[in-house]
Design a protein around this motif. Structure first.
Motif, PDB file in Angstrom:
ATOM      1  N   GLU A  60      -1.657  19.787  -6.244  1.00  0.00           N
ATOM      2  CA  GLU A  60      -2.133  19.872  -4.875  1.00  0.00           C
ATOM      3  C   GLU A  60      -2.391  18.460  -4.359  1.00  0.00           C
ATOM      4  N   LEU A  61      -1.928  18.171  -3.160  1.00  0.00           N
ATOM      5  CA  LEU A  61      -2.062  16.835  -2.585  1.00  0.00           C
ATOM      6  C   LEU A  61      -3.524  16.394  -2.549  1.00  0.00           C
ATOM      7  N   ALA A  62      -4.410  17.298  -2.211  1.00  0.00           N
ATOM      8  CA  ALA A  62      -5.835  16.958  -2.128  1.00  0.00           C
ATOM      9  C   ALA A  62      -6.394  16.531  -3.475  1.00  0.00           C
ATOM     10  N   ALA A  63      -5.870  17.114  -4.552  1.00  0.00           N
ATOM     11  CA  ALA A  63      -6.340  16.756  -5.895  1.00  0.00           C
ATOM     12  C   ALA A  63      -5.915  15.328  -6.247  1.00  0.00           C
ATOM     13  N   VAL A  64      -4.685  14.965  -5.895  1.00  0.00           N
ATOM     14  CA  VAL A  64      -4.194  13.608  -6.142  1.00  0.00           C
ATOM     15  C   VAL A  64      -5.008  12.607  -5.327  1.00  0.00           C
ATOM     16  N   LYS A  65      -5.255  12.944  -4.078  1.00  0.00           N
ATOM     17  CA  LYS A  65      -6.036  12.059  -3.216  1.00  0.00           C
ATOM     18  C   LYS A  65      -7.461  11.893  -3.737  1.00  0.00           C
ATOM     19  N   ALA A  66      -8.003  12.949  -4.325  1.00  0.00           N
ATOM     20  CA  ALA A  66      -9.373  12.887  -4.841  1.00  0.00           C
ATOM     21  C   ALA A  66      -9.490  11.859  -5.956  1.00  0.00           C
ATOM     22  N   VAL A  67      -8.543  11.867  -6.893  1.00  0.00           N
ATOM     23  CA  VAL A  67      -8.583  10.900  -7.994  1.00  0.00           C
ATOM     24  C   VAL A  67      -8.413   9.493  -7.449  1.00  0.00           C
ATOM     25  N   ASN A  68      -7.493   9.323  -6.519  1.00  0.00           N
ATOM     26  CA  ASN A  68      -7.255   8.018  -5.920  1.00  0.00           C
ATOM     27  C   ASN A  68      -8.512   7.483  -5.241  1.00  0.00           C
ATOM     28  N   ALA A  69      -9.191   8.352  -4.517  1.00  0.00           N
ATOM     29  CA  ALA A  69     -10.380   7.937  -3.776  1.00  0.00           C
ATOM     30  C   ALA A  69     -11.536   7.566  -4.696  1.00  0.00           C
ATOM     31  N   VAL A  70     -11.740   8.353  -5.742  1.00  0.00           N
ATOM     32  CA  VAL A  70     -12.875   8.131  -6.641  1.00  0.00           C
ATOM     33  C   VAL A  70     -12.646   6.920  -7.534  1.00  0.00           C
ATOM     34  N   GLU A  71     -11.418   6.731  -8.012  1.00  0.00           N
ATOM     35  CA  GLU A  71     -11.144   5.656  -8.958  1.00  0.00           C
ATOM     36  C   GLU A  71     -11.254   4.272  -8.331  1.00  0.00           C
TER      37      GLU A  71
ATOM     38  N   LEU B 102       0.800  -1.219   0.000  1.00  0.00           N
ATOM     39  CA  LEU B 102       0.000   0.000   0.000  1.00  0.00           C
ATOM     40  C   LEU B 102       0.836   1.274   0.000  1.00  0.00           C
ATOM     41  N   LEU B 103       0.274   2.316  -0.612  1.00  0.00           N
ATOM     42  CA  LEU B 103       0.906   3.631  -0.626  1.00  0.00           C
ATOM     43  C   LEU B 103       0.937   4.233   0.774  1.00  0.00           C
ATOM     44  N   SER B 104       1.941   5.057   0.993  1.00  0.00           N
ATOM     45  CA  SER B 104       2.010   5.833   2.225  1.00  0.00           C
ATOM     46  C   SER B 104       1.631   7.278   1.915  1.00  0.00           C
ATOM     47  N   GLU B 105       1.398   8.038   2.952  1.00  0.00           N
ATOM     48  CA  GLU B 105       1.128   9.461   2.788  1.00  0.00           C
ATOM     49  C   GLU B 105       2.305  10.146   2.104  1.00  0.00           C
ATOM     50  N   GLN B 106       3.527   9.728   2.465  1.00  0.00           N
ATOM     51  CA  GLN B 106       4.712  10.341   1.887  1.00  0.00           C
ATOM     52  C   GLN B 106       4.816  10.080   0.390  1.00  0.00           C
ATOM     53  N   ASP B 107       4.373   8.881  -0.044  1.00  0.00           N
ATOM     54  CA  ASP B 107       4.366   8.579  -1.482  1.00  0.00           C
ATOM     55  C   ASP B 107       3.527   9.605  -2.244  1.00  0.00           C
ATOM     56  N   LEU B 108       2.356   9.910  -1.701  1.00  0.00           N
ATOM     57  CA  LEU B 108       1.470  10.868  -2.360  1.00  0.00           C
ATOM     58  C   LEU B 108       2.027  12.285  -2.289  1.00  0.00           C
ATOM     59  N   ILE B 109       2.649  12.617  -1.172  1.00  0.00           N
ATOM     60  CA  ILE B 109       3.268  13.941  -1.032  1.00  0.00           C
ATOM     61  C   ILE B 109       4.380  14.109  -2.064  1.00  0.00           C
ATOM     62  N   ASN B 110       5.212  13.082  -2.206  1.00  0.00           N
ATOM     63  CA  ASN B 110       6.309  13.136  -3.181  1.00  0.00           C
ATOM     64  C   ASN B 110       5.780  13.267  -4.606  1.00  0.00           C
ATOM     65  N   PHE B 111       4.716  12.525  -4.906  1.00  0.00           N
ATOM     66  CA  PHE B 111       4.124  12.570  -6.239  1.00  0.00           C
ATOM     67  C   PHE B 111       3.567  13.961  -6.527  1.00  0.00           C
ATOM     68  N   ALA B 112       2.839  14.513  -5.557  1.00  0.00           N
ATOM     69  CA  ALA B 112       2.250  15.837  -5.739  1.00  0.00           C
ATOM     70  C   ALA B 112       3.334  16.891  -5.994  1.00  0.00           C
ATOM     71  N   LYS B 113       4.448  16.783  -5.278  1.00  0.00           N
ATOM     72  CA  LYS B 113       5.555  17.724  -5.477  1.00  0.00           C
ATOM     73  C   LYS B 113       6.181  17.534  -6.851  1.00  0.00           C
ATOM     74  N   GLU B 114       6.372  16.281  -7.262  1.00  0.00           N
ATOM     75  CA  GLU B 114       7.008  15.994  -8.551  1.00  0.00           C
ATOM     76  C   GLU B 114       6.236  16.602  -9.718  1.00  0.00           C
ATOM     77  N   TYR B 115       4.900  16.558  -9.627  1.00  0.00           N
ATOM     78  CA  TYR B 115       4.068  17.051 -10.727  1.00  0.00           C
ATOM     79  C   TYR B 115       3.458  18.413 -10.433  1.00  0.00           C
ATOM     80  N   SER B 116       3.898  19.044  -9.342  1.00  0.00           N
ATOM     81  CA  SER B 116       3.388  20.368  -8.950  1.00  0.00           C
ATOM     82  C   SER B 116       1.868  20.374  -8.841  1.00  0.00           C
TER      83      SER B 116
END
Length: 255
Positions: free
Chosen positions: A75-86, A59-73
């Motif tokens: 917002e963390l909440a936007a990345v989490k939203a897609v993850n949650a809905v999909e 499973l992903l960690s919070e830090q994985d998502l934080i790193n991804f959000a930074k890499e692609y500039s």
């Protein structure tokens, strides 16, 4: 608990059906029958379901998502939203296989691409995995989608059927369709599928590739949910209120 024979609706709260399942499990396993999933109940559950430990290691960690959000500039909440809905925020089933959804209409199209006339193989036995137009009628969910996938792959000994079948399922936390494997830079559909079975980080990597290839990063940055939904899920997004669900999830994670 579905793998143990309990038909419990998946939700985000401890409902009556869940409580009844816990009570029954405790009774059958000679535990204190209190409906509380404490240390003893968890110990028994894990002992009977070693796959749970395997799933948790993927499973992903919070830090994985934080790193991804930074890499692609993003917002963390936007990345989490897609993850949650999909995929409801989880990319693996209880048996440690990647979550999938098999699409019979895509299978029809993929067979045609490989010189196979799908209508020649459509009958009462295959109608739940091979059809020309999208429908949710045949979805089984969970492990049942693997049954459908294998049924489609085994319709014929022609290797085109296996290739087409695996390209006709969406995979993992971000439900990336198998037919995108080539454009995302994977060596083959087998390479893509193998990676999807390894870890949710591989799902996240595929998501990033998909965003770049399909030029969806600007829409996600702008939180233009309608344009993002159209690019990610196609023109049928409005019928499924995909954009609305994304916005609602984003608002939840933005708090």
């Amino acid at each position: 608990m579905a793998s143990m024979g309990y038909n419990v609706d998946v939700s985000f709260f401890f409902g009556q059906s869940t409580r009844q399942a816990v009570l029954d499990f405790q009774k059958k396993n000679n535990l204190v029958i209190d409906g509380i999933v404490g240390i003893k109940t968890w110990t028994k559950l894990l002992a009977l379901n070693p796959q749970v430990i395997q799933v948790h290691s993927k499973l992903l960690s919070e830090q994985d998502l934080i790193n991804f959000a930074k890499e692609y500039s993003l917002e963390l909440a936007a990345v989490k939203a897609v993850n949650a809905v999909e995929s409801s925020g989880k990319g693996f089933l209880a048996d440690a296989r990647a979550k999938i959804l098999f699409e019979g209409h895509v299978f029809w199209r993929e067979l045609k691409k490989r010189g196979v006339e799908p209508a020649d193989f459509q009958n009462d036995q295959t109608k739940d995995v091979l059809y020309p137009k999208w429908t949710r009628r045949h979805y089984k969910g969970g492990a049942g989608e693997y049954d459908r996938l294998q049924k489609a792959a085994n319709i014929s000994q022609n290797p085109a059927f296996k290739e087409a079948a695996y390209r006709s399922a969406s995979w993992g936390s971000f439900q990336i369709m198998g037919y995108h494997a080539d454009s995302l830079g994977y060596d083959s559909i087998d390479d893509f599928v193998n990676r999807m079975q390894q870890h949710e980080r591989e799902h996240l990597n595929a998501f990033g590739k998909f965003l770049k290839v399909n030029k969806l990063i600007p829409h996600l940055k702008a939180k233009d949910w309608a344009k993002f939904a159209h690019g990610y899920n196609g023109p049928g997004y409005a019928q499924n209120r995909y954009d609305v669900k994304l916005q609602q999830a984003y608002e939840k994670f933005s708090i």
